[in-house]
Design an enzyme around this catalytic site. Structure first.
Site, mmCIF file in Angstrom:
data_model
loop_
_atom_site.group_PDB
_atom_site.id
_atom_site.type_symbol
_atom_site.label_atom_id
_atom_site.label_comp_id
_atom_site.label_asym_id
_atom_site.label_seq_id
_atom_site.Cartn_x
_atom_site.Cartn_y
_atom_site.Cartn_z
ATOM 1 N N ASP A 1 0.835 -1.200 0.000
ATOM 2 C CA ASP A 1 0.000 0.000 0.000
ATOM 3 C C ASP A 1 0.873 1.255 0.000
ATOM 4 O O ASP A 1 1.990 1.243 0.531
ATOM 5 C CB ASP A 1 -0.900 -0.024 1.246
ATOM 6 C CG ASP A 1 -2.017 0.988 1.145
ATOM 7 O OD1 ASP A 1 -2.282 1.500 0.038
ATOM 8 O OD2 ASP A 1 -2.633 1.287 2.190
ATOM 9 N N ASN B 1 -10.521 -2.828 -6.366
ATOM 10 C CA ASN B 1 -9.744 -1.863 -7.154
ATOM 11 C C ASN B 1 -10.415 -1.473 -8.472
ATOM 12 O O ASN B 1 -10.040 -0.480 -9.096
ATOM 13 C CB ASN B 1 -8.320 -2.377 -7.433
ATOM 14 C CG ASN B 1 -7.398 -2.282 -6.228
ATOM 15 O OD1 ASN B 1 -6.426 -3.020 -6.103
ATOM 16 N ND2 ASN B 1 -7.690 -1.372 -5.304
HETATM 17 C C1 FPP Z 1 -1.701 0.302 -3.396
HETATM 18 O O1 FPP Z 1 -1.316 1.629 -3.557
HETATM 19 C C2 FPP Z 1 -1.242 -0.532 -4.461
HETATM 20 C C3 FPP Z 1 -2.033 -1.085 -5.440
HETATM 21 C C4 FPP Z 1 -3.468 -0.887 -5.538
HETATM 22 C C5 FPP Z 1 -1.517 -1.931 -6.486
HETATM 23 C C6 FPP Z 1 -0.200 -2.580 -6.205
HETATM 24 C C7 FPP Z 1 0.463 -2.694 -7.502
HETATM 25 C C8 FPP Z 1 1.782 -2.659 -7.721
HETATM 26 C C9 FPP Z 1 2.802 -2.572 -6.671
HETATM 27 C C10 FPP Z 1 2.274 -2.698 -9.119
HETATM 28 C C11 FPP Z 1 1.875 -3.925 -9.871
HETATM 29 C C12 FPP Z 1 2.241 -5.188 -9.193
HETATM 30 C C13 FPP Z 1 2.827 -6.245 -9.759
HETATM 31 C C14 FPP Z 1 3.014 -7.488 -8.979
HETATM 32 C C15 FPP Z 1 3.323 -6.261 -11.132
HETATM 33 P P1 FPP Z 1 -2.432 2.754 -3.578
HETATM 34 O O2 FPP Z 1 -2.595 3.166 -4.984
HETATM 35 O O3 FPP Z 1 -3.666 2.242 -2.913
HETATM 36 O O4 FPP Z 1 -1.746 3.847 -2.719
HETATM 37 P P2 FPP Z 1 -2.466 4.965 -1.824
HETATM 38 O O5 FPP Z 1 -3.233 4.230 -0.761
HETATM 39 O O6 FPP Z 1 -1.316 5.742 -1.278
HETATM 40 O O7 FPP Z 1 -3.335 5.771 -2.741
#
Ligand code: FPP
Length: 249
Positions: free
Chosen positions: A28, A76
């Site tokens: 996250d 998501n």
């Molecule tokens: C949370 O950050 C992360 C995600 C929703 C997606 C995770 C994806 C990756 C790390 C990249 C793709 C993964 C792979 C395995 C290729 P957020 O966007 O919710 O952050 P925030 O809470 O700060 O807005």
């Protein structure tokens, strides 16, 4: 302190005979990482992929048998279309680029979630990557994609009902449920890591984390380095796991 020195010092504190068998990570903070730099959210996800590489490599090198990453939740889909499209594109890029590296590190790829509802191109890339790493005997890397723990339980219950219907049996026990989860061939996580400080499970592996140790760090996912992983394992090894008992055994 220089990163390599700190990492070496932390590594020395890890008891390699008592590693968690399965580490699960809620990655996250990509969005916040980007916002702090006045960059678009997708730049945070791109930086998040670098952190994925670090975590995968560190776990594989240590000899952790199972690593599961929460890469895209069933919730998501509520994000803006442009972000979803870019996330899917990044995922495809990762899958294509990483096969060689996964093979070099003897890592076998797996996936959990409602994969059939992902875009067809993503499914095809997943199939290829899973197929091309199938022979590997080292760490099992599982990506949770279009994953939600409640959906997983719904799917398990439906599979059980279908089985009970064809078998004339309505008895269900814990093993029967575990056998019908997406994770039927993976042990429950010993250690659950969450980055960026939120104290939530966010519908991740609800059944499987019943006895997991939970480790939360303020570090945002794109900043997550090997040293953070080592610290999580050190703290895990300092804790006493009781599984509801008195811990005297
Ligand atoms: C949370 O950050 C992360 C995600 C929703 C997606 C995770 C994806 C990756 C790390 C990249 C793709 C993964 C792979 C395995 C290729 P957020 O966007 O919710 O952050 P925030 O809470 O700060 O807005």
């Amino acid at each position: 302190m220089k990163t390599e020195l700190l990492e070496a010092q932390l590594l020395a504190k890890i008891d390699l005979d008592r590693l968690p068998k399965h580490i699960a990570i809620i990655m996250d903070g990509n969005g916040r990482w980007a916002k702090r730099r006045r960059l678009p959210r997708i730049a945070g996800h791109r930086a998040g992929i670098r952190a994925v590489r670090h975590a995968v490599e560190a776990c594989a090198r240590l000899g952790v048998p199972f690593l599961t990453l929460y890469a895209f939740s069933a919730e998501n889909w509520k994000r803006p279309q442009t972000e979803i499209k870019l996330l899917m594109a990044l995922l495809r890029e990762y899958l294509k680029k990483e096969i060689g590296e996964l093979n070099r590190q003897n890592i076998r790829l797996g996936v959990i979630g409602r994969v059939a509802d992902l875009p067809k191109a993503v499914q095809a890339d997943l199939d290829t990557a899973i197929d091309k790493t199938r022979q590997n005997t080292g760490m099992r890397l599982t990506l949770a994609l279009n994953y939600g723990a409640r959906t997983e339980l719904v799917d398990a219950v439906n599979a059980l009902l279908a089985y009970a219907g064809s078998n004339g049996s309505a008895q269900v026990d814990e093993d029967a449920i575990a056998r019908h989860l997406y994770t039927h061939d993976v042990p429950d996580p010993d250690l659950l890591i969450r980055t960026s400080g939120e104290m939530r499970l966010s519908n991740f592996l609800l059944w499987q984390v019943a006895y997991s140790e939970i480790w939360v760090t303020e570090t945002l996912w794109p900043d997550f380095q090997q040293e953070n992983l080592f610290q999580a394992i050190i703290d895990f090894q300092r804790r006493e796991r009781r599984y509801g008992g008195l811990g005297l055994a």
